[in-house]
Motif scaffolding. Sequence first.
Motif, PDB file in Angstrom:
ATOM      1  N   HIS A 248      -7.806   3.153  -2.298  1.00 44.03           N
ATOM      2  CA  HIS A 248      -8.503   3.377  -3.570  1.00 44.03           C
ATOM      3  C   HIS A 248      -8.225   4.766  -4.123  1.00 44.03           C
ATOM      4  O   HIS A 248      -8.023   4.957  -5.334  1.00 44.03           O
TER       5      HIS A 248
ATOM      6  N   GLU B 116      -6.559 -10.957  -4.509  1.00 40.76           N
ATOM      7  CA  GLU B 116      -6.516 -10.577  -3.099  1.00 40.76           C
ATOM      8  C   GLU B 116      -5.753  -9.258  -2.912  1.00 40.76           C
ATOM      9  O   GLU B 116      -6.184  -8.376  -2.165  1.00 40.76           O
TER      10      GLU B 116
ATOM     11  N   ALA C 208      -7.478  -1.878  -2.999  1.00 41.42           N
ATOM     12  CA  ALA C 208      -8.684  -1.073  -3.262  1.00 41.42           C
ATOM     13  C   ALA C 208      -9.348  -0.674  -1.951  1.00 41.42           C
ATOM     14  O   ALA C 208      -9.850   0.458  -1.809  1.00 41.42           O
ATOM     15  N   GLU C 209      -9.358  -1.601  -0.998  1.00 39.75           N
ATOM     16  CA  GLU C 209      -9.982  -1.294   0.298  1.00 39.75           C
ATOM     17  C   GLU C 209      -9.222  -0.191   1.038  1.00 39.75           C
ATOM     18  O   GLU C 209      -9.820   0.645   1.698  1.00 39.75           O
ATOM     19  N   ARG C 210      -7.904  -0.226   0.914  1.00 43.18           N
ATOM     20  CA  ARG C 210      -7.103   0.653   1.764  1.00 43.18           C
ATOM     21  C   ARG C 210      -6.595   1.909   1.065  1.00 43.18           C
ATOM     22  O   ARG C 210      -6.256   2.879   1.736  1.00 43.18           O
TER      23      ARG C 210
ATOM     24  N   VAL D 291       0.839  -1.207   0.000  1.00 42.67           N
ATOM     25  CA  VAL D 291       0.000   0.000   0.000  1.00 42.67           C
ATOM     26  C   VAL D 291       0.876   1.259   0.000  1.00 42.67           C
ATOM     27  O   VAL D 291       0.598   2.223  -0.729  1.00 42.67           O
TER      28      VAL D 291
ATOM     29  N   ALA E 286      -7.807  -6.434  -4.227  1.00 44.60           N
ATOM     30  CA  ALA E 286      -8.915  -6.134  -3.316  1.00 44.60           C
ATOM     31  C   ALA E 286      -8.418  -5.357  -2.095  1.00 44.60           C
ATOM     32  O   ALA E 286      -9.026  -4.358  -1.687  1.00 44.60           O
ATOM     33  N   GLN E 287      -7.322  -5.819  -1.506  1.00 47.25           N
ATOM     34  CA  GLN E 287      -6.835  -5.153  -0.286  1.00 47.25           C
ATOM     35  C   GLN E 287      -6.351  -3.739  -0.578  1.00 47.25           C
ATOM     36  O   GLN E 287      -6.558  -2.825   0.232  1.00 47.25           O
TER      37      GLN E 287
END
Lengths: 315, 343
Positions: free
Chosen positions: B290, B280, B286-288, B256, B283-284
């Motif tokens: 984006h 995965e 994008a969650e943290r 990230v 996704a992670q």
Amino acid sequence: MTRTTTIDRADVTWLLRRMRLIRQASERIARLYPTDVMETPVHLCIGQEAVPVGLCRHLRDDDKLFLGHRTHGPALAKGLPLPKLMAELYGRTTGCSHGYGGSMHVIDLEHGLPGSSAIVGGSIALGVGAGLAAKLTGASWIGVSYFGDAATNAGVFYESLNFAALRRLPVLFLCEDNGWSNVMPKSAHSAHDITGVAEQMMPVLQADGTDALSVYEHAGHAVERIRGGGGPMLLHCRTKRWMKHQGPERCDLAANHIDPERDCPIVRLETWAQRSGMLGADECTAITAEIEREIDAAIAFAEASPFPQPELVEV
Amino acid sequence: MPWSKFRQDYAAPTGGRPLSYCAAIREAIDQAMRHDPRVFAIGLDADDKFGVFGSMANLTHPERVLGTPIAENAMTGVALGAALSGLRPIHVHLRNDFLLVAMDQIVNYVAKWQDMFDHQVRVPLVIRSIIGRGWGCGAQHSQSLHGLFAQVPGLKVVMPSTPYDVKGLFLAAVADDSPVLFLEHRWLYKNTGDVPEALYTLPFGRCARLHEGESLTVVAASLAAVHARLACETHGLDVDLLDPRTIKPLDIDGIVASVQRTGRLLVVDHDFPFGGFAAEIVAQVAERAHGALRQPPQRICFPDRGMPASGVLERAYYPTPDRLAAAMQAMLAGELVGGGHGF
């Protein structure tokens, strides 16, 4: 094979006490179960008590016993304290698995119970691993794989016996044959003869699994030979399942004939003990009453114990 | 001496000498067995004359190397039973695909044993397996499946790309009191790099930066990391290349942080795309992070079908360094590279 196993009053008392513990605890669980205080499937072993007690009288705390889903009988026979089992069924932190295991996943490292599995068959291999560890380190414990007749249909049964035999590992394969895979009779689930398969790879003994003395005698020979470096053995114990596969109800399958006197390992042992003068009728009655008090205390302990903190799941 | 005494951080190797990836694993296994008598190796052809592609040749303690019948499921249970009895088994598999025969034991038993009993027991078991692909090995001898295994709670999944990492992470796997799946790509075996002679362990869950850049974050592990580095170096790309080294635990913080700097993410994953490791990471991130993404994150994975055998088909199936370079250049130019179905 020479028959050298002897039995004395202390052995008989132990066998009877442990069978009474398993029976009466199971009956109490069956009575309480419909109230939903135990949120876990229970596979009771009423009628099958002779097998675990006859075996475990010969096991030491460092012998490692691996179980399948029908755990209560053999776990209590091996030494799991009843309060820890009850608290586990009640889902409490004081349970043997701290509320993470339930009825099918019990553990007691102090008493040589490194865990149990709910997938039929697989735990047979774990007992072989315990035997391998003993052989590699020179330790004197033995591994015991404890399973039912239906588990012998799984490939892991054959694979495990083969490897144990190839390496002459100190492993006892204990088949508690109650004749049923859930509601399927053995005639429908096994084309093979269990002892016949095992005999291709190792010596096999057969005991009457409704008679604690028969299991005690044969398990004694097997454990002695295995501990002495004689390699693995299979002990086949034909017994009867009085209950349904799961739950608190009696088995109602027409083909499952139960004679509550002749097939009852407790009636058989008490009758023999009294006839042979080993125990008096009053002593047998006293054991029954003592066990009831133990069960009362175990349930009180479970009910008074805290539930796990739900936030602990977020680890 | 306890295993904890050997912990090292990821400082550049000192006192090293050139060693192949294969020799580095061999040295790690040999040192582990010499250091700790509880360590033993077991597996199909573990004791064969080839020494598992040389990775277990001429060990100091051949008496602690046990060959087994073809019975991966029970043998995994045997290794687990030995681990529960105080030993530290290394269960070795010549091909990663063979693990699938043992899925009951790996998923239901090995991975779950600690959670089922609230971690009252230690399960110091290393499952070592080799990803072998190419030369027409086809669909059953070429799979990686690290995404599948990483999905199961209770398994650590390690797949190093360099000789230095493979030695330190392998020893960390042996020292770990929980199950570790250790995946080695056969194509890395001849790669060389500096490896210290001493016994050392490296921490799980820390990315390595294989190439520095400011305009695109590329995440790739194992052989994919080596290919991606080659692409970056050959074409002089402005790419921040991160090798996670351990799929699980995952250094998502490191990834990230890189994406927040570059604003772009490409995951190169030598595995199937659907619900996999690349998905995965996307996704992670994008969650943290984006808001940090300047364009849609992209994946380069294997096509969503079994591996073919013919050389012509293989060369089309597997991403090459050149194709990775083209994808990176496209992303740097603001283009999409073809989603998760291979480039």
